[in-house]
Design a protein around this motif. Structure first.
Motif, PDB file in Angstrom:
ATOM      1  N   CYS A  49       0.856  -1.187   0.000  1.00  0.00           N
ATOM      2  CA  CYS A  49       0.000   0.000   0.000  1.00  0.00           C
ATOM      3  C   CYS A  49       0.892   1.236   0.000  1.00  0.00           C
ATOM      4  O   CYS A  49       1.553   1.537   0.996  1.00  0.00           O
ATOM      5  CB  CYS A  49      -0.910  -0.010   1.236  1.00  0.00           C
ATOM      6  SG  CYS A  49      -1.944   1.462   1.386  1.00  0.00           S
ATOM      7  N   ARG A  50       0.902   1.921  -1.122  1.00  0.00           N
ATOM      8  CA  ARG A  50       1.761   3.101  -1.250  1.00  0.00           C
ATOM      9  C   ARG A  50       1.250   4.272  -0.417  1.00  0.00           C
ATOM     10  O   ARG A  50       2.038   5.047   0.102  1.00  0.00           O
ATOM     11  CB  ARG A  50       1.864   3.520  -2.710  1.00  0.00           C
ATOM     12  CG  ARG A  50       2.490   2.444  -3.571  1.00  0.00           C
ATOM     13  CD  ARG A  50       2.585   2.856  -5.002  1.00  0.00           C
ATOM     14  NE  ARG A  50       1.269   3.134  -5.570  1.00  0.00           N
ATOM     15  CZ  ARG A  50       1.005   3.217  -6.844  1.00  0.00           C
ATOM     16  NH1 ARG A  50       1.969   3.061  -7.717  1.00  0.00           N
ATOM     17  NH2 ARG A  50      -0.211   3.449  -7.279  1.00  0.00           N
ATOM     18  N   CYS A  51      -0.054   4.407  -0.304  1.00  0.00           N
ATOM     19  CA  CYS A  51      -0.619   5.549   0.423  1.00  0.00           C
ATOM     20  C   CYS A  51      -0.278   5.501   1.916  1.00  0.00           C
ATOM     21  O   CYS A  51       0.087   6.506   2.510  1.00  0.00           O
ATOM     22  CB  CYS A  51      -2.133   5.593   0.263  1.00  0.00           C
ATOM     23  SG  CYS A  51      -2.707   5.701  -1.437  1.00  0.00           S
ATOM     24  N   GLU A  52      -0.416   4.330   2.528  1.00  0.00           N
ATOM     25  CA  GLU A  52      -0.165   4.168   3.954  1.00  0.00           C
ATOM     26  C   GLU A  52       1.188   3.524   4.239  1.00  0.00           C
ATOM     27  O   GLU A  52       1.526   3.285   5.397  1.00  0.00           O
ATOM     28  CB  GLU A  52      -1.273   3.317   4.580  1.00  0.00           C
ATOM     29  CG  GLU A  52      -2.627   3.990   4.606  1.00  0.00           C
ATOM     30  CD  GLU A  52      -2.691   5.160   5.571  1.00  0.00           C
ATOM     31  OE1 GLU A  52      -2.160   5.052   6.688  1.00  0.00           O
ATOM     32  OE2 GLU A  52      -3.271   6.198   5.190  1.00  0.00           O
ATOM     33  N   GLU A  53       1.956   3.220   3.200  1.00  0.00           N
ATOM     34  CA  GLU A  53       3.272   2.587   3.306  1.00  0.00           C
ATOM     35  C   GLU A  53       3.214   1.296   4.129  1.00  0.00           C
ATOM     36  O   GLU A  53       3.975   1.100   5.069  1.00  0.00           O
ATOM     37  CB  GLU A  53       4.297   3.542   3.907  1.00  0.00           C
ATOM     38  CG  GLU A  53       4.637   4.699   2.996  1.00  0.00           C
ATOM     39  CD  GLU A  53       5.762   5.537   3.557  1.00  0.00           C
ATOM     40  OE1 GLU A  53       6.847   4.974   3.818  1.00  0.00           O
ATOM     41  OE2 GLU A  53       5.554   6.735   3.725  1.00  0.00           O
ATOM     42  N   VAL A  54       2.307   0.402   3.740  1.00  0.00           N
ATOM     43  CA  VAL A  54       2.159  -0.887   4.406  1.00  0.00           C
ATOM     44  C   VAL A  54       2.890  -1.937   3.585  1.00  0.00           C
ATOM     45  O   VAL A  54       2.685  -2.040   2.378  1.00  0.00           O
ATOM     46  CB  VAL A  54       0.669  -1.265   4.566  1.00  0.00           C
ATOM     47  CG1 VAL A  54       0.517  -2.627   5.214  1.00  0.00           C
ATOM     48  CG2 VAL A  54      -0.071  -0.201   5.360  1.00  0.00           C
ATOM     49  N   SER A  55       3.720  -2.724   4.261  1.00  0.00           N
ATOM     50  CA  SER A  55       4.518  -3.737   3.563  1.00  0.00           C
ATOM     51  C   SER A  55       3.818  -5.088   3.555  1.00  0.00           C
ATOM     52  O   SER A  55       2.899  -5.345   4.336  1.00  0.00           O
ATOM     53  CB  SER A  55       5.885  -3.881   4.234  1.00  0.00           C
ATOM     54  OG  SER A  55       5.737  -4.489   5.498  1.00  0.00           O
ATOM     55  N   ARG A  56       4.289  -5.944   2.688  1.00  0.00           N
ATOM     56  CA  ARG A  56       3.792  -7.322   2.616  1.00  0.00           C
ATOM     57  C   ARG A  56       4.019  -8.034   3.954  1.00  0.00           C
ATOM     58  O   ARG A  56       3.186  -8.804   4.417  1.00  0.00           O
ATOM     59  CB  ARG A  56       4.496  -8.059   1.479  1.00  0.00           C
ATOM     60  CG  ARG A  56       4.104  -9.504   1.333  1.00  0.00           C
ATOM     61  CD  ARG A  56       4.895 -10.177   0.195  1.00  0.00           C
ATOM     62  NE  ARG A  56       4.579 -11.575   0.092  1.00  0.00           N
ATOM     63  CZ  ARG A  56       3.565 -12.068  -0.610  1.00  0.00           C
ATOM     64  NH1 ARG A  56       2.790 -11.253  -1.303  1.00  0.00           N
ATOM     65  NH2 ARG A  56       3.335 -13.363  -0.638  1.00  0.00           N
ATOM     66  N   GLY A  57       5.156  -7.772   4.591  1.00  0.00           N
ATOM     67  CA  GLY A  57       5.468  -8.392   5.873  1.00  0.00           C
ATOM     68  C   GLY A  57       4.457  -8.028   6.942  1.00  0.00           C
ATOM     69  O   GLY A  57       4.066  -8.870   7.767  1.00  0.00           O
ATOM     70  N   GLU A  58       4.011  -6.781   6.963  1.00  0.00           N
ATOM     71  CA  GLU A  58       3.007  -6.354   7.943  1.00  0.00           C
ATOM     72  C   GLU A  58       1.685  -7.077   7.711  1.00  0.00           C
ATOM     73  O   GLU A  58       1.024  -7.503   8.665  1.00  0.00           O
ATOM     74  CB  GLU A  58       2.801  -4.839   7.856  1.00  0.00           C
ATOM     75  CG  GLU A  58       4.002  -4.041   8.319  1.00  0.00           C
ATOM     76  CD  GLU A  58       3.859  -2.567   8.005  1.00  0.00           C
ATOM     77  OE1 GLU A  58       3.111  -1.880   8.716  1.00  0.00           O
ATOM     78  OE2 GLU A  58       4.507  -2.121   7.032  1.00  0.00           O
ATOM     79  N   ARG A  80      -3.869  -1.185   8.140  1.00  0.00           N
ATOM     80  CA  ARG A  80      -4.246  -0.003   7.363  1.00  0.00           C
ATOM     81  C   ARG A  80      -4.058  -0.020   5.850  1.00  0.00           C
ATOM     82  O   ARG A  80      -4.097   1.037   5.226  1.00  0.00           O
ATOM     83  CB  ARG A  80      -3.577   1.246   7.930  1.00  0.00           C
ATOM     84  CG  ARG A  80      -3.947   1.528   9.363  1.00  0.00           C
ATOM     85  CD  ARG A  80      -3.407   2.847   9.861  1.00  0.00           C
ATOM     86  NE  ARG A  80      -3.743   3.975   9.034  1.00  0.00           N
ATOM     87  CZ  ARG A  80      -4.872   4.683   9.108  1.00  0.00           C
ATOM     88  NH1 ARG A  80      -5.780   4.342   9.960  1.00  0.00           N
ATOM     89  NH2 ARG A  80      -5.077   5.715   8.324  1.00  0.00           N
ATOM     90  N   PRO A  81      -3.856  -1.137   5.164  1.00  0.00           N
ATOM     91  CA  PRO A  81      -3.835  -1.019   3.706  1.00  0.00           C
ATOM     92  C   PRO A  81      -5.242  -0.687   3.217  1.00  0.00           C
ATOM     93  O   PRO A  81      -6.223  -1.237   3.714  1.00  0.00           O
ATOM     94  CB  PRO A  81      -3.401  -2.402   3.230  1.00  0.00           C
ATOM     95  CG  PRO A  81      -3.899  -3.318   4.282  1.00  0.00           C
ATOM     96  CD  PRO A  81      -3.754  -2.538   5.571  1.00  0.00           C
ATOM     97  N   GLY A  82      -5.353   0.233   2.304  1.00  0.00           N
ATOM     98  CA  GLY A  82      -6.665   0.625   1.795  1.00  0.00           C
ATOM     99  C   GLY A  82      -7.284   1.775   2.555  1.00  0.00           C
ATOM    100  O   GLY A  82      -8.411   2.172   2.274  1.00  0.00           O
ATOM    101  N   MET A  83      -6.571   2.343   3.512  1.00  0.00           N
ATOM    102  CA  MET A  83      -7.109   3.465   4.284  1.00  0.00           C
ATOM    103  C   MET A  83      -6.576   4.809   3.792  1.00  0.00           C
ATOM    104  O   MET A  83      -6.895   5.840   4.356  1.00  0.00           O
ATOM    105  CB  MET A  83      -6.740   3.303   5.764  1.00  0.00           C
ATOM    106  CG  MET A  83      -7.433   2.174   6.433  1.00  0.00           C
ATOM    107  SD  MET A  83      -8.589   2.861   7.552  1.00  0.00           S
ATOM    108  CE  MET A  83      -8.892   1.546   8.670  1.00  0.00           C
ATOM    109  N   GLY A  84      -5.778   4.789   2.768  1.00  0.00           N
ATOM    110  CA  GLY A  84      -5.160   6.017   2.284  1.00  0.00           C
ATOM    111  C   GLY A  84      -5.986   6.712   1.221  1.00  0.00           C
ATOM    112  O   GLY A  84      -7.177   6.455   1.040  1.00  0.00           O
ATOM    113  N   ARG A  85      -5.341   7.551   0.496  1.00  0.00           N
ATOM    114  CA  ARG A  85      -5.979   8.396  -0.510  1.00  0.00           C
ATOM    115  C   ARG A  85      -6.735   7.601  -1.570  1.00  0.00           C
ATOM    116  O   ARG A  85      -7.816   7.980  -2.000  1.00  0.00           O
ATOM    117  CB  ARG A  85      -4.905   9.264  -1.167  1.00  0.00           C
ATOM    118  CG  ARG A  85      -5.436  10.248  -2.139  1.00  0.00           C
ATOM    119  CD  ARG A  85      -4.283  11.072  -2.708  1.00  0.00           C
ATOM    120  NE  ARG A  85      -4.799  12.135  -3.507  1.00  0.00           N
ATOM    121  CZ  ARG A  85      -4.794  13.408  -3.161  1.00  0.00           C
ATOM    122  NH1 ARG A  85      -4.244  13.766  -2.017  1.00  0.00           N
ATOM    123  NH2 ARG A  85      -5.296  14.319  -3.945  1.00  0.00           N
TER     124      ARG A  85
END
Length: 142
Positions: A49-58, A80-85
């Motif tokens: 997730c580029r918007c929230e900077e969430v990694s695959r590991g998380e 939080r993936p999908g919670m960004g812009r």
């Protein structure tokens, strides 16, 4: 009348640890700590997730917790993936694929929030060409 029979109290589990290790938030770590974590587990270096900077590991950590979350919304609430812009426009399909891979299920079986919340009804045209099926899954179900 006593509805519960009297029993001896359970034995104390010496191995029990009441604290849980938090899921590391890679974007919030100092550069040295982030690099060390990525060296230890390269999945933390793949940003989903580029918007929230969430990694695959998380995301994988969230799926592997003692109390698992196996839906897209469950992962969204944990890390939080999908919670960004973009609201999951870019990372949503990736999160769905990670859940399917980790749980060993098809993409069509991944749910958004619970029973009856299917995101995909049938394979994509690209997958149909690869598997030789038309509509539905390999077993013919939707």
């Amino acid at each position: 009348m006593d509805s519960f029979p009297r029993q001896t109290p359970p034995a104390r589990n010496a191995a029990y640890d009441p604290t849980r290790r938090p899921i590391p938030h890679v974007a919030g770590l100092p550069d040295e700590a982030r690099a060390a974590l990525i060296r230890q587990n390269p999945d933390y270096g793949e940003i989903v997730c580029r918007c929230e900077e969430v990694s695959r590991g998380e995301i994988l950590d969230a799926l592997r917790r003692p109390v698992p979350c196996d839906t897209v919304d469950g992962v969204k609430r944990r890390v939080r993936p999908g919670m960004g812009r973009c609201q999951g426009g870019f990372c949503g399909p990736l999160v769905t694929a990670i859940i399917a891979e980790e749980k060993g299920i098809s993409l069509e079986q991944v749910r958004k929030s619970g029973a009856g919340s299917a995101q995909l009804l049938r394979p994509t045209k690209q997958r149909e060409q690869k598997t030789g099926t038309e509509g539905g899954t390999e077993d013919g179900a939707l």
